[in-house]
Design a protein around this motif. Structure first.
Motif, PDB file in Angstrom:
ATOM      1  N   HIS A  94       0.895  -1.207  -0.077  1.00 30.21           N
ATOM      2  CA  HIS A  94      -0.361  -0.025  -0.117  1.00 30.21           C
ATOM      3  C   HIS A  94       1.284   1.103   0.541  1.00 30.21           C
ATOM      4  O   HIS A  94       0.634   2.334  -0.286  1.00 30.21           O
ATOM      5  CB  HIS A  94      -0.960   0.077   1.237  1.00 30.21           C
ATOM      6  CG  HIS A  94      -2.165  -1.140   0.863  1.00 30.21           C
ATOM      7  ND1 HIS A  94      -2.728  -1.914   1.914  1.00 30.21           N
ATOM      8  CD2 HIS A  94      -2.299  -1.759   0.681  1.00 30.21           C
ATOM      9  CE1 HIS A  94      -3.664  -2.092   1.770  1.00 30.21           C
ATOM     10  NE2 HIS A  94      -3.821  -2.200   0.447  1.00 30.21           N
ATOM     11  N   PHE A 139       0.449   3.720  -2.755  1.00 33.29           N
ATOM     12  CA  PHE A 139       0.837   5.234  -2.209  1.00 33.29           C
ATOM     13  C   PHE A 139       1.415   6.474  -2.740  1.00 33.29           C
ATOM     14  O   PHE A 139       1.002   7.035  -3.505  1.00 33.29           O
ATOM     15  CB  PHE A 139       0.231   5.522  -0.841  1.00 33.29           C
ATOM     16  CG  PHE A 139      -0.047   6.493  -0.520  1.00 33.29           C
ATOM     17  CD1 PHE A 139      -1.816   6.759  -0.551  1.00 33.29           C
ATOM     18  CD2 PHE A 139       0.252   7.828   0.191  1.00 33.29           C
ATOM     19  CE1 PHE A 139      -2.088   8.098   0.128  1.00 33.29           C
ATOM     20  CE2 PHE A 139      -0.026   8.495   0.409  1.00 33.29           C
ATOM     21  CZ  PHE A 139      -1.141   9.054   1.047  1.00 33.29           C
ATOM     22  N   ARG A 159       0.597   9.381  -4.888  1.00 33.74           N
ATOM     23  CA  ARG A 159      -0.092  10.094  -4.403  1.00 33.74           C
ATOM     24  C   ARG A 159       1.227  10.511  -4.227  1.00 33.74           C
ATOM     25  O   ARG A 159       0.541  12.097  -2.454  1.00 33.74           O
ATOM     26  CB  ARG A 159      -0.873   9.122  -3.455  1.00 33.74           C
ATOM     27  CG  ARG A 159      -2.174   8.706  -3.976  1.00 33.74           C
ATOM     28  CD  ARG A 159      -3.394   9.906  -4.852  1.00 33.74           C
ATOM     29  NE  ARG A 159      -4.127  11.047  -3.718  1.00 33.74           N
ATOM     30  CZ  ARG A 159      -4.774  10.011  -3.211  1.00 33.74           C
ATOM     31  NH1 ARG A 159      -5.438   8.862  -2.969  1.00 33.74           N
ATOM     32  NH2 ARG A 159      -5.507  11.114  -1.919  1.00 33.74           N
ATOM     33  N   ASP A 184      -0.127   6.526   7.912  1.00 34.12           N
ATOM     34  CA  ASP A 184      -0.478   5.101   8.584  1.00 34.12           C
ATOM     35  C   ASP A 184      -1.001   4.070   7.745  1.00 34.12           C
ATOM     36  O   ASP A 184      -1.801   3.903   7.075  1.00 34.12           O
ATOM     37  CB  ASP A 184      -1.312   5.430   9.381  1.00 34.12           C
ATOM     38  CG  ASP A 184      -1.856   4.202  10.540  1.00 34.12           C
ATOM     39  OD1 ASP A 184      -1.656   3.176  10.700  1.00 34.12           O
ATOM     40  OD2 ASP A 184      -2.059   4.229  11.809  1.00 34.12           O
ATOM     41  N   ALA A 185      -0.137   2.937   7.316  1.00 33.96           N
ATOM     42  CA  ALA A 185       0.022   1.906   6.594  1.00 33.96           C
ATOM     43  C   ALA A 185      -0.963   0.902   7.215  1.00 33.96           C
ATOM     44  O   ALA A 185      -0.413  -0.514   6.726  1.00 33.96           O
ATOM     45  CB  ALA A 185       0.554   1.546   5.328  1.00 33.96           C
ATOM     46  N   PHE A 224      -3.060  -0.831   8.473  1.00 30.32           N
ATOM     47  CA  PHE A 224      -5.388  -1.567   7.916  1.00 30.32           C
ATOM     48  C   PHE A 224      -5.117  -1.715   6.782  1.00 30.32           C
ATOM     49  O   PHE A 224      -3.889  -1.270   5.703  1.00 30.32           O
ATOM     50  CB  PHE A 224      -6.199  -0.266   8.294  1.00 30.32           C
ATOM     51  CG  PHE A 224      -6.087   0.194   9.423  1.00 30.32           C
ATOM     52  CD1 PHE A 224      -6.808  -0.377  10.921  1.00 30.32           C
ATOM     53  CD2 PHE A 224      -5.157   1.478   9.934  1.00 30.32           C
ATOM     54  CE1 PHE A 224      -6.529   0.554  11.993  1.00 30.32           C
ATOM     55  CE2 PHE A 224      -5.468   2.880  10.589  1.00 30.32           C
ATOM     56  CZ  PHE A 224      -5.946   1.456  11.871  1.00 30.32           C
ATOM     57  N   GLN A 225      -5.580  -2.753   6.644  1.00 32.73           N
ATOM     58  CA  GLN A 225      -5.468  -3.348   5.389  1.00 32.73           C
ATOM     59  C   GLN A 225      -6.263  -2.825   4.137  1.00 32.73           C
ATOM     60  O   GLN A 225      -6.091  -3.040   3.353  1.00 32.73           O
ATOM     61  CB  GLN A 225      -6.456  -4.878   5.748  1.00 32.73           C
ATOM     62  CG  GLN A 225      -6.584  -5.988   6.325  1.00 32.73           C
ATOM     63  CD  GLN A 225      -7.304  -6.982   6.235  1.00 32.73           C
ATOM     64  OE1 GLN A 225      -8.063  -7.266   5.809  1.00 32.73           O
ATOM     65  NE2 GLN A 225      -6.501  -8.055   7.105  1.00 32.73           N
ATOM     66  N   ASP A 226      -7.426  -1.935   4.507  1.00 27.79           N
ATOM     67  CA  ASP A 226      -8.094  -0.820   2.671  1.00 27.79           C
ATOM     68  C   ASP A 226      -8.367   0.177   2.919  1.00 27.79           C
ATOM     69  O   ASP A 226      -8.537   0.692   2.112  1.00 27.79           O
ATOM     70  CB  ASP A 226      -9.468  -2.037   3.010  1.00 27.79           C
ATOM     71  CG  ASP A 226      -9.625  -3.376   2.641  1.00 27.79           C
ATOM     72  OD1 ASP A 226      -8.644  -4.378   2.400  1.00 27.79           O
ATOM     73  OD2 ASP A 226     -10.110  -3.730   3.143  1.00 27.79           O
ATOM     74  N   THR A 227      -7.155   0.918   4.277  1.00 34.95           N
ATOM     75  CA  THR A 227      -7.531   2.158   3.906  1.00 34.95           C
ATOM     76  C   THR A 227      -5.943   2.876   4.488  1.00 34.95           C
ATOM     77  O   THR A 227      -5.297   2.599   5.498  1.00 34.95           O
ATOM     78  CB  THR A 227      -8.058   2.399   5.531  1.00 34.95           C
ATOM     79  OG1 THR A 227      -9.599   2.314   4.751  1.00 34.95           O
ATOM     80  CG2 THR A 227      -8.547   4.263   5.411  1.00 34.95           C
ATOM     81  N   MET A 228      -5.724   4.157   4.045  1.00 36.92           N
ATOM     82  CA  MET A 228      -4.282   4.406   4.132  1.00 36.92           C
ATOM     83  C   MET A 228      -4.597   5.806   5.078  1.00 36.92           C
ATOM     84  O   MET A 228      -5.565   6.407   4.415  1.00 36.92           O
ATOM     85  CB  MET A 228      -3.591   4.997   2.935  1.00 36.92           C
ATOM     86  CG  MET A 228      -2.607   3.997   2.664  1.00 36.92           C
ATOM     87  SD  MET A 228      -1.296   2.642   2.868  1.00 36.92           S
ATOM     88  CE  MET A 228      -0.640   4.496   2.590  1.00 36.92           C
ATOM     89  N   TYR A 229      -4.087   5.995   6.029  1.00 35.90           N
ATOM     90  CA  TYR A 229      -3.967   7.359   7.081  1.00 35.90           C
ATOM     91  C   TYR A 229      -3.187   8.201   7.059  1.00 35.90           C
ATOM     92  O   TYR A 229      -1.858   8.331   6.425  1.00 35.90           O
ATOM     93  CB  TYR A 229      -4.748   7.569   8.066  1.00 35.90           C
ATOM     94  CG  TYR A 229      -5.713   6.815   8.462  1.00 35.90           C
ATOM     95  CD1 TYR A 229      -7.654   7.113   8.219  1.00 35.90           C
ATOM     96  CD2 TYR A 229      -6.090   4.933   8.368  1.00 35.90           C
ATOM     97  CE1 TYR A 229      -8.265   6.715   8.611  1.00 35.90           C
ATOM     98  CE2 TYR A 229      -7.261   4.360   8.533  1.00 35.90           C
ATOM     99  CZ  TYR A 229      -8.304   5.624   9.110  1.00 35.90           C
ATOM    100  OH  TYR A 229     -10.132   4.683   8.537  1.00 35.90           O
TER     101      TYR A 229
END
Length: 298
Positions: free
Chosen positions: A254, A258, A262, A282-283, A285-290
């Motif tokens: 991820h 990213f 991005r 923040d990587a 989590f499985q399906d989300t980048m913060y």
């Protein structure tokens, strides 16, 4: 009278026969013992002759695979060990080399007694990362933040002396990833480090090299002191990146995607944010980048 005398003579001859057999048995055993002793003495003499024939001053050393150490350094490290190369096993000689020369991972020993030739095939450890060790106990300031060169298994190859190099990592090691760890004692050269944060940091780096090669070249440092929040610092990217130990491969994937799509957008957001806020990606989590930010006092 004649018959009685003859019968008596036959009866008295039996004990004499038994005594004769016993004497023969003793003589046989004595001769056998002398023969065995003679064989043992002969073999001992031959063994001593071979050891003398293969004395260290006449041994030829044939090396291969050694890149870090010269032939002379390995010969010097063996030292008095060469005097025992006939009686010691190949495994003992190999272990001696591994214990005394930190870069040697394995050594295949072949001894040719009649040729007085010792052949050693060396397998050396490859430098993989730099370990920065910050001590939790009170130590002199110049010892804190010590650097060590380690291989992919966490085996300590070398202590990088700050008195010789100064506060910075030497030029030849600056392209290597720095693993950060805190400990209460100095790592020992020639041993493997078992600290969980070092083992986990090495796993992250090896996974990145295997799965995300382009991303691995951008990693400057790894802090795996918290397995739930592994911190990566990337080259020319002013954002701390967070991973979790249970999603290393997915998190690295991820992050790579990213940064590929991005990165410019993230830079713009960072420039517009407050200087007092430390941004992070923040990587975990499985399906989300913060993309977030922490105040300096947090």
């Amino acid at each position: 009278m004649h018959k009685k005398y003859s019968g008596y003579a036959r009866q008295s001859s039996m004990p004499r026969q038994r005594l004769g057999r016993r004497a023969d048995t003793k003589t046989y055993l004595l001769r056998r013992a002398v023969f065995i002793v003679a064989i043992v003495l002969t073999l001992s003499f031959i063994g001593k002759a071979v050891l003398s024939f293969f004395s260290a001053e006449y041994v030829s050393l044939e090396l291969s695979g050694n890149m870090h150490y010269t032939d002379l350094q390995i010969y010097d490290a063996l030292g008095k060990q060469l005097q025992n190369i006939v009686t010691d096993s190949e495994e003992q000689t190999a272990n001696y080399l591994k214990e005394n020369l930190s870069y040697i991972k394995d050594a295949r020993i072949t001894k040719q007694v009649m040729k007085r030739l010792l052949t050693i095939e060396i397998t050396e450890r490859e430098p993989f990362a730099i370990l920065r060790s910050d001590f939790t106990t009170d130590v002199p300031v110049d010892q804190n933040g010590s650097f060590f060169l380690v291989d992919s298994e966490g085996h300590v190859l070398k202590h990088i002396d700050r008195q010789e190099t100064g506060p910075l990592i030497p030029e030849q090691f600056r392209e290597m990833v720095v693993l950060k760890a805190k400990t209460d004692k100095m790592p020992k050269v020639g041993t493997a480090i078992k600290m969980p944060e070092v083992v986990l940091g090495l796993e992250v780096l090896k996974t990145a090299l295997l799965r995300e090669r382009n991303l691995s070249t951008q990693i400057e440092s790894i802090d795996a002191s918290d397995s739930r929040k592994i911190k990566l610092q990337l080259d020319a990217f002013p954002v701390s990146v967070w991973l979790a130990a249970d999603t290393i491969e997915l998190g690295l994937h991820h992050i790579a995607l990213f940064l590929k799509h991005r990165k410019t957008e993230v830079r713009k957001l960072i420039q517009e944010s407050s200087a007092e806020v430390q941004p992070y990606l923040d990587a975990r989590f499985q399906d989300t980048m913060y993309l977030g930010g922490l105040a300096e006092n947090e």
